[in-house]
Design a protein around this motif. Sequence first.
Motif, PDB file in Angstrom:
ATOM      1  N   UNK A   1       0.814  -1.221   0.000  1.00 35.31           N
ATOM      2  CA  UNK A   1       0.000   0.000   0.000  1.00 35.31           C
ATOM      3  C   UNK A   1       0.847   1.270   0.000  1.00 35.31           C
ATOM      4  N   UNK A   2       2.168   1.142   0.196  1.00 32.53           N
ATOM      5  CA  UNK A   2       3.024   2.323   0.270  1.00 32.53           C
ATOM      6  C   UNK A   2       2.983   3.179  -0.994  1.00 32.53           C
ATOM      7  N   UNK A   3       2.984   2.592  -2.219  1.00 32.12           N
ATOM      8  CA  UNK A   3       2.940   3.454  -3.420  1.00 32.12           C
ATOM      9  C   UNK A   3       1.699   4.338  -3.500  1.00 32.12           C
ATOM     10  N   UNK A   4       0.647   4.005  -2.741  1.00 34.64           N
ATOM     11  CA  UNK A   4      -0.555   4.834  -2.752  1.00 34.64           C
ATOM     12  C   UNK A   4      -0.388   6.099  -1.923  1.00 34.64           C
ATOM     13  N   UNK A   5       0.651   6.118  -1.061  1.00 34.29           N
ATOM     14  CA  UNK A   5       0.881   7.294  -0.221  1.00 34.29           C
ATOM     15  C   UNK A   5       1.417   8.439  -1.079  1.00 34.29           C
ATOM     16  N   UNK A   6       0.822   9.595  -0.921  1.00 35.08           N
ATOM     17  CA  UNK A   6       1.252  10.775  -1.683  1.00 35.08           C
ATOM     18  C   UNK A   6       1.635  11.888  -0.714  1.00 35.08           C
ATOM     19  N   UNK A   7       2.814  12.433  -0.868  1.00 37.36           N
ATOM     20  CA  UNK A   7       3.270  13.515  -0.020  1.00 37.36           C
ATOM     21  C   UNK A   7       3.788  13.021   1.318  1.00 37.36           C
ATOM     22  N   UNK A   8       4.167  13.988   2.139  1.00 41.11           N
ATOM     23  CA  UNK A   8       4.777  13.665   3.424  1.00 41.11           C
ATOM     24  C   UNK A   8       3.765  13.062   4.395  1.00 41.11           C
TER      25      UNK A   8
ATOM     26  N   UNK B   1      15.927  -2.453  -9.040  1.00 44.39           N
ATOM     27  CA  UNK B   1      14.603  -2.059  -9.530  1.00 44.39           C
ATOM     28  C   UNK B   1      14.470  -0.537  -9.610  1.00 44.39           C
ATOM     29  N   UNK B   2      15.061   0.156  -8.639  1.00 44.52           N
ATOM     30  CA  UNK B   2      15.011   1.624  -8.664  1.00 44.52           C
ATOM     31  C   UNK B   2      15.818   2.168  -9.839  1.00 44.52           C
ATOM     32  N   UNK B   3      17.003   1.612 -10.063  1.00 41.66           N
ATOM     33  CA  UNK B   3      17.833   2.065 -11.181  1.00 41.66           C
ATOM     34  C   UNK B   3      17.178   1.755 -12.525  1.00 41.66           C
ATOM     35  N   UNK B   4      16.490   0.620 -12.611  1.00 44.33           N
ATOM     36  CA  UNK B   4      15.907   0.190 -13.886  1.00 44.33           C
ATOM     37  C   UNK B   4      14.678   1.018 -14.260  1.00 44.33           C
TER      38      UNK B   4
ATOM     39  N   UNK C   1      10.519   4.207  -7.045  1.00 48.77           N
ATOM     40  CA  UNK C   1      10.669   3.370  -5.861  1.00 48.77           C
ATOM     41  C   UNK C   1       9.494   2.409  -5.653  1.00 48.77           C
ATOM     42  N   UNK C   2       8.386   2.640  -6.343  1.00 50.44           N
ATOM     43  CA  UNK C   2       7.185   1.859  -6.038  1.00 50.44           C
ATOM     44  C   UNK C   2       7.355   0.380  -6.365  1.00 50.44           C
ATOM     45  N   UNK C   3       8.153   0.065  -7.392  1.00 52.74           N
ATOM     46  CA  UNK C   3       8.359  -1.345  -7.741  1.00 52.74           C
ATOM     47  C   UNK C   3       9.153  -2.086  -6.666  1.00 52.74           C
ATOM     48  N   UNK C   4      10.037  -1.361  -6.018  1.00 52.88           N
ATOM     49  CA  UNK C   4      10.771  -1.970  -4.910  1.00 52.88           C
ATOM     50  C   UNK C   4       9.836  -2.293  -3.757  1.00 52.88           C
ATOM     51  N   UNK C   5       8.926  -1.376  -3.402  1.00 53.52           N
ATOM     52  CA  UNK C   5       7.988  -1.619  -2.319  1.00 53.52           C
ATOM     53  C   UNK C   5       7.006  -2.734  -2.677  1.00 53.52           C
ATOM     54  N   UNK C   6       6.572  -2.791  -3.929  1.00 53.16           N
ATOM     55  CA  UNK C   6       5.646  -3.853  -4.353  1.00 53.16           C
ATOM     56  C   UNK C   6       6.332  -5.213  -4.271  1.00 53.16           C
ATOM     57  N   UNK C   7       7.593  -5.274  -4.713  1.00 52.56           N
ATOM     58  CA  UNK C   7       8.324  -6.551  -4.637  1.00 52.56           C
ATOM     59  C   UNK C   7       8.459  -7.021  -3.203  1.00 52.56           C
TER      60      UNK C   7
END
Length: 529
Positions: A369-376, A435-438, A442-448
């Motif tokens: 659920x982290x990629x759904x977070x927007x802003x601080x 994953x971040x470099x590719x 960052x969201x793909x790292x959190x999903x993985x």
Amino acid sequence: MYPLLCRTPQSGFSVKSRLTMSPPVPSDLGYVPPDGGWGWAVVFGASISVGFAYTFPKAFTIYFKELQAVYSISYSQIAWITSIMCATTYGGGPISSILVNRYGSRPVVIFGGLLCGIGMVSAAFCTSILQLYICVGFITGFGLALNLQPSVIIIGKYFLKRRPIANGLAMAGSPVMLCTLAPLNQFLFDNFGWRGSFLILGAILLHCCVAGALFRPIGAPTPPVKPQVTGKGKDALKEEVTEDAMEMGSPTKVPMEDKVEEEGGKACCEKINQYLDFSLFKHRGFLIYLIGNVLMFLGFFAPIVFLAPYAKHIGIDEYSAAFLLSILAIVDMIARPTTGIIANSKWVRPQIQYFFSFSIAFNGTCHLLCPLASGYTGLVIYAIFFGLAFGMVCAMLFETLMDLVGAARFTSAVGLVTIAECCTILLGPPIGGTLIDTFGDYKYMFIKCGAVMVLAGTFLFIMNYYNYRMLAKEEKERKAKEENPKPVRTENEGRNSWNKETTRDGPELEPLSKEQEGLKEEVNGINEV
């Protein structure tokens, strides 16, 4: 959980199950743990050692952005510092366990604190990323390994009934340290640069030596080592068998040599098993725990490693990014002892493995659920739930293993588990960095990481259910055997043995019977006269 053998007043053994009683019986320690007293000082020292072991790799991420600019390296390359440190911390588990079995927890922790200080002071003079890998990754990581395992092991020697609470309090040292070290590292970096900060951190890590001094030895005296066949004894055995073979004219020498070599191999295995109990790989619950944790650690540390860099990436200032780790640490600080109290309750402790599985799955859900977070604000909410889930997992990480194998075998178990976990710990953050470099996000790292941890929690839940069913079945069979009419069999066996003795002693008593009959006849004759 696993059934235990309990000593009965009739000097016999009866089987009891942990499903019917909350605290396990201390049948494998050889003494009754005090569950208090000096043990609370040990918990305080363990919280310091465990705090540094778990917190330092996370707090070290504050320097990632500067080191990346200094050495012109990618995210995956800089992440290898933390990965090597964590992998060495876990990979050094067997060595730490062997040293604890040989010398005790106190000298091992003190020596580990010295290594941590030496590693960070040496890192202040590094001129390449490879040197940082060696100084920070290997030397400091191995020092943290010598702090982590003995600190967890000695708690199991001081506590039994209150062990989940003691483990929760000891593990609470990690968020306390994180809450302190994350802002402190940012302050040190702003005022002294990364080289000066490493020197100060080296001095701070020497406090592990003070924590180790609190680990007063406790326990039953170590049993003497079984006498092994010496070289002289083997030669004497060979000569004796050879002489007998020559007299009988049979070629017995070669098989006897093989037998002696086989005994030597067994002696070597027994010597190794004195320090590491490899028979644990035949333990069903241990194998389930091992597989689930190896999978879990593939996504366990990466979100913490990249939380502050992720916040900076979306435009949040450095102090606010570091404060996210402090928020996580504050929630984690409350979650660990609270989890220990809940796990020690009579409703949860008999089936604590289910609680552990739920905590892992809950942790993974937070990452998904982290990629759904927007802003601080969204990251603050994520840090709160992440801290709660992370604290739940860490509070029960070693308690569940000790619950499965017992305190006596825990020293070997934790060493074998950590050496297996180090591979996924080593690969987790670099895979996230790749994953971040590719993808540049960052969201793909959190999903993985979230998907892996949900999978690990689901696996543990299903396999623990299977394990509980098998244990119930085994206990039912064991009770069925106990309900057999043993007294009747014992009476029959006694009657048979009496008949055998009577039959055996019959010929011996026959002359005495004849002699008694003769005396009787003489007496009768005298009476008749």
